[in-house]
Design an enzyme around this catalytic site. Structure first.
Site, mmCIF file in Angstrom:
data_model
loop_
_atom_site.group_PDB
_atom_site.id
_atom_site.type_symbol
_atom_site.label_atom_id
_atom_site.label_comp_id
_atom_site.label_asym_id
_atom_site.label_seq_id
_atom_site.Cartn_x
_atom_site.Cartn_y
_atom_site.Cartn_z
ATOM 1 N N ASP A 105 -13.022 -21.049 6.316
ATOM 2 C CA ASP A 105 -13.022 -19.585 6.377
ATOM 3 C C ASP A 105 -11.643 -19.067 6.794
ATOM 4 O OD1 ASP A 105 -14.043 -17.069 6.136
ATOM 5 O OD2 ASP A 105 -15.505 -17.248 7.764
ATOM 6 N N LYS A 150 -0.217 -2.124 8.063
ATOM 7 C CA LYS A 150 -0.592 -0.961 7.241
ATOM 8 C C LYS A 150 -1.042 0.183 8.153
ATOM 9 C CE LYS A 150 -0.648 -0.530 3.371
ATOM 10 N NZ LYS A 150 0.403 -0.112 2.394
ATOM 11 N N THR A 175 8.684 -4.977 5.652
ATOM 12 C CA THR A 175 8.403 -4.082 4.507
ATOM 13 C C THR A 175 7.426 -2.964 4.890
ATOM 14 O OG1 THR A 175 8.947 -5.676 2.797
ATOM 15 C CG2 THR A 175 7.312 -4.009 2.219
ATOM 16 N N TYR A 234 -1.517 -8.228 8.437
ATOM 17 C CA TYR A 234 -1.371 -7.303 7.292
ATOM 18 C C TYR A 234 -1.944 -5.935 7.624
ATOM 19 C CZ TYR A 234 -2.898 -4.830 3.105
ATOM 20 O OH TYR A 234 -3.159 -3.832 2.174
ATOM 21 N N THR A 273 -4.877 1.288 2.907
ATOM 22 C CA THR A 273 -6.047 0.439 2.690
ATOM 23 C C THR A 273 -7.179 0.780 3.650
ATOM 24 O OG1 THR A 273 -6.806 -1.847 2.974
ATOM 25 C CG2 THR A 273 -4.840 -1.251 4.164
ATOM 26 N N ASP A 274 -8.397 0.480 3.229
ATOM 27 C CA ASP A 274 -9.549 0.673 4.131
ATOM 28 C C ASP A 274 -9.528 -0.327 5.293
ATOM 29 O OD1 ASP A 274 -10.190 -1.639 2.679
ATOM 30 O OD2 ASP A 274 -12.156 -0.912 1.997
ATOM 31 N N GLU A 275 -8.680 -1.378 5.177
ATOM 32 C CA GLU A 275 -8.658 -2.401 6.235
ATOM 33 C C GLU A 275 -8.131 -1.874 7.563
ATOM 34 O OE1 GLU A 275 -7.126 -6.191 5.311
ATOM 35 O OE2 GLU A 275 -8.010 -6.232 3.319
HETATM 36 P P1 NAD Z 1 1.085 -6.498 -4.639
HETATM 37 O O1 NAD Z 1 1.397 -7.528 -3.607
HETATM 38 O O2 NAD Z 1 0.465 -6.920 -5.925
HETATM 39 O O3 NAD Z 1 2.418 -5.697 -5.014
HETATM 40 C C1 NAD Z 1 3.338 -5.270 -4.050
HETATM 41 C C2 NAD Z 1 4.635 -4.909 -4.769
HETATM 42 O O4 NAD Z 1 5.572 -4.432 -3.778
HETATM 43 C C3 NAD Z 1 5.307 -6.099 -5.473
HETATM 44 O O5 NAD Z 1 5.740 -5.723 -6.765
HETATM 45 C C4 NAD Z 1 6.485 -6.430 -4.573
HETATM 46 O O6 NAD Z 1 7.593 -7.003 -5.265
HETATM 47 C C5 NAD Z 1 6.823 -5.060 -4.011
HETATM 48 N N1 NAD Z 1 7.539 -5.129 -2.725
HETATM 49 C C6 NAD Z 1 7.228 -5.888 -1.641
HETATM 50 N N2 NAD Z 1 8.120 -5.694 -0.653
HETATM 51 C C7 NAD Z 1 9.002 -4.771 -1.114
HETATM 52 C C8 NAD Z 1 10.148 -4.147 -0.558
HETATM 53 N N3 NAD Z 1 10.572 -4.440 0.688
HETATM 54 N N4 NAD Z 1 10.818 -3.248 -1.302
HETATM 55 C C9 NAD Z 1 10.408 -2.946 -2.569
HETATM 56 N N5 NAD Z 1 9.348 -3.515 -3.153
HETATM 57 C C10 NAD Z 1 8.640 -4.418 -2.433
HETATM 58 O O7 NAD Z 1 0.191 -5.417 -3.885
HETATM 59 P P2 NAD Z 1 -1.006 -4.508 -4.434
HETATM 60 O O8 NAD Z 1 -2.265 -5.244 -4.296
HETATM 61 O O9 NAD Z 1 -0.615 -3.934 -5.727
HETATM 62 O O10 NAD Z 1 -0.990 -3.367 -3.320
HETATM 63 C C11 NAD Z 1 -0.161 -2.219 -3.482
HETATM 64 C C12 NAD Z 1 -0.426 -1.264 -2.345
HETATM 65 O O11 NAD Z 1 -1.800 -0.877 -2.330
HETATM 66 C C13 NAD Z 1 -0.147 -1.848 -0.970
HETATM 67 O O12 NAD Z 1 0.443 -0.842 -0.176
HETATM 68 C C14 NAD Z 1 -1.511 -2.221 -0.434
HETATM 69 O O13 NAD Z 1 -1.538 -2.174 0.962
HETATM 70 C C15 NAD Z 1 -2.363 -1.132 -1.059
HETATM 71 N N6 NAD Z 1 -3.773 -1.442 -1.268
HETATM 72 C C16 NAD Z 1 -4.126 -2.571 -1.960
HETATM 73 C C17 NAD Z 1 -5.473 -2.805 -2.248
HETATM 74 C C18 NAD Z 1 -5.919 -4.011 -3.060
HETATM 75 O O14 NAD Z 1 -7.116 -4.202 -3.250
HETATM 76 N N7 NAD Z 1 -5.017 -4.838 -3.563
HETATM 77 C C19 NAD Z 1 -6.448 -1.894 -1.800
HETATM 78 C C20 NAD Z 1 -6.039 -0.765 -1.070
HETATM 79 C C21 NAD Z 1 -4.710 -0.551 -0.840
HETATM 80 O O1 DAU Z 2 -9.721 -3.670 1.255
HETATM 81 C C1 DAU Z 2 -8.475 -3.476 0.666
HETATM 82 C C2 DAU Z 2 -7.670 -4.772 0.741
HETATM 83 O O2 DAU Z 2 -8.235 -5.637 -0.246
HETATM 84 C C3 DAU Z 2 -6.188 -4.563 0.477
HETATM 85 O O3 DAU Z 2 -5.650 -3.795 1.525
HETATM 86 C C4 DAU Z 2 -5.448 -5.905 0.391
HETATM 87 O O4 DAU Z 2 -4.100 -5.693 0.023
HETATM 88 C C5 DAU Z 2 -6.116 -6.750 -0.670
HETATM 89 O O5 DAU Z 2 -5.510 -8.035 -0.707
HETATM 90 C C6 DAU Z 2 -7.606 -6.892 -0.357
HETATM 91 O O6 DAU Z 2 -7.792 -7.644 0.870
HETATM 92 P P1 DAU Z 2 -8.908 -8.794 0.998
HETATM 93 O O7 DAU Z 2 -8.485 -9.718 2.063
HETATM 94 O O8 DAU Z 2 -10.272 -8.184 1.054
HETATM 95 O O9 DAU Z 2 -8.751 -9.447 -0.486
HETATM 96 P P2 DAU Z 2 -8.739 -10.968 -1.001
HETATM 97 O O10 DAU Z 2 -8.677 -10.880 -2.481
HETATM 98 O O11 DAU Z 2 -7.714 -11.785 -0.318
HETATM 99 O O12 DAU Z 2 -10.163 -11.499 -0.554
HETATM 100 C C7 DAU Z 2 -11.350 -10.812 -0.921
HETATM 101 C C8 DAU Z 2 -12.513 -11.514 -0.227
HETATM 102 O O13 DAU Z 2 -12.675 -12.820 -0.808
HETATM 103 C C9 DAU Z 2 -12.301 -11.757 1.246
HETATM 104 O O14 DAU Z 2 -13.555 -11.619 1.915
HETATM 105 C C10 DAU Z 2 -11.804 -13.195 1.333
HETATM 106 C C11 DAU Z 2 -12.535 -13.860 0.191
HETATM 107 N N1 DAU Z 2 -11.860 -14.983 -0.489
HETATM 108 C C12 DAU Z 2 -10.560 -14.831 -0.866
HETATM 109 C C13 DAU Z 2 -9.911 -15.836 -1.549
HETATM 110 C C14 DAU Z 2 -8.467 -15.701 -1.968
HETATM 111 C C15 DAU Z 2 -12.579 -16.129 -0.819
HETATM 112 O O15 DAU Z 2 -13.796 -16.240 -0.497
HETATM 113 N N2 DAU Z 2 -11.957 -17.123 -1.508
HETATM 114 C C16 DAU Z 2 -10.644 -17.029 -1.900
HETATM 115 O O16 DAU Z 2 -10.145 -17.958 -2.549
#
Ligand code: NAD
Ligand code: DAU
Length: 334
Positions: A272, A154, A99, A150, A123-125
């Protein structure tokens, strides 16, 4: 941007659906969502939106024929679709390549054929992590150094976008945002997992020591930043999105417990995450000074309290996924 038809990939996911709600509330644009409806997509996140403004096409961004037809009808494309969860990428990286890499490549080829404006959500990652005591924050000039399957996919997708801009003149911008919170976030993620644990009477789970820092931004502020970039962003540019929201995980868990009326120490430390990034921090000066964007949600505690209320009031939205997510984490000692 004048009245436009937007194609929003991944619009049934967390941030994509928040963006669609934001677009409907703040513009006159119409939206087609293209979403594969993986485990992370939820049609209920788009319920109650006007049918004459938003439609959903279920399909894969790596399906070139489907994508081509949708690009032909779009004035601009906002690309959220991704496999988004680090823990899943450690368990099974393959869907992340399909994807995040092949899917983004497929969209870029369509943008090239149709000369369609594309905004790529990242993402900032991609920048790796910072030390806890480092005064630095990420900027647009920070070298890429991703840690997980992941974040490396990205990073790869960002580099594809840059190459298609430079080599083929594709009209694209990129944004790299920090950690989002708010409604419609899947219960696998940190904040919703802990909130729904407390609702279910399960103790919150903190990875490792809990000293890891994330830079929290409300999903609605992410949406307003993306609309700003769509309106005013310069082609080929990258913009970092962040709202000065650095907090360590332990502080966030304690705040959730306090806001939900539980003792602040009623959580467990668990295994962890492998390769766990220590700290993310965004310097969003470029977006603020060049494009005039500012975040609206400046009080994290108030935003978190509203998010807790949303999960309390929308148990039917998250309950179907909860047991499976907890069984997956339990199998890994998390
Ligand atoms: P999410 O996992 O909640 O949603 C992803 C969506 O994409 C889902 O609806 C899924 O069905 C769809 N999808 C997955 N594969 C697909 C494919 N092959 N074709 C069409 N649709 C598909 O993710 P999110 O947290 O909403 O993140 C959205 C975007 O923002 C991502 O690109 C992620 O890298 C970026 N991002 C997320 C965060 C965060 O904190 N969650 C921060 C910065 C950037
Ligand atoms: O920084 C942007 C990113 O933020 C996005 O690109 C990703 O899509 C999004 O999932 C998020 O990534 P993280 O790995 O930072 O998010 P997560 O919610 O998985 O975890 C946040 C922090 O919390 C991380 O340090 C791991 C920790 N964690 C996570 C879970 C699920 C826990 O301590 N306990 C938990 O149960």
């Amino acid at each position: 941007m004048t009245l436009a038809h937007l194609l929003v990939t991944g619009g049934a996911g967390f941030i994509g659906s928040n963006f669609v709600h934001h677009v409907v509330a703040h513009t006159d644009h119409t939206v087609t969502v293209l979403d594969k409806m993986t485990y992370a997509g939820n049609q209920a996140s788009l319920a109650d939106l006007p049918e004459n403004r938003v439609d959903l096409v279920v399909g894969d961004i790596a399906d070139a024929e489907l994508v081509d037809g949708l690009f032909a009808k779009a004035d601009a494309v906002v690309h959220y679709a991704a496999e988004s969860h680090n823990d899943n990428s450690l368990h099974d990286p393959r869907p992340f390549l399909d994807t995040n890499i092949i899917g983004t490549y497929t969209l870029l080829e369509a943008a090239r054929r149709h000369d369609t404006r594309l905004h790529h959500i990242s993402t900032d990652e991609v920048y790796g992590d910072l030390e806890l005591d480092d005064p630095a924050r990420f900027t647009e000039d920070t070298p890429y150094n991703p840690s997980s399957p992941y974040s490396s996919t990205k990073a790869g997708s960002d580099l594809l976008v840059r190459a298609w801009v430079r080599s083929f003149g594709v009209r694209a911008t990129i944004s790299n945002c920090s950690n989002n919170y708010g409604p419609y976030q899947h219960v696998e993620k940190f904040i919703p997992r802990q909130i729904t644990n407390v609702i279910r009477g399960i103790r919150p789970k903190l990875y490792g020591t809990g000293e890891n820092v994330r830079d929290w931004i409300h999903a609605d502020d992410h949406s307003s930043a993306v609309l700003t970039i769509l309106d005013k962003g310069r082609m080929g540019e990258t913009y970092l999105i962040g709202a000065d929201g650095e907090k360590d995980n332990k502080t966030v868990v304690e705040l959730i417990l306090e806001l939900m009326g539980e003792p602040r120490d009623a959580y467990d430390h668990v295994t962890d995450r492998a390769g766990h990034d220590l700290r993310y921090a965004i310097d969003s000066t470029k977006l603020r000074t060049e494009l005039g964007w500012t975040p609206s949600y400046r009080d994290f505690e108030a935003g978190l309290a509203a998010t807790i209320d949303w999960y309390r009031e929308n148990e039917s939205w998250w309950a179907p996924a909860k047991d499976g997510v907890e069984a997956f984490y339990a199998s890994k000692g998390q």
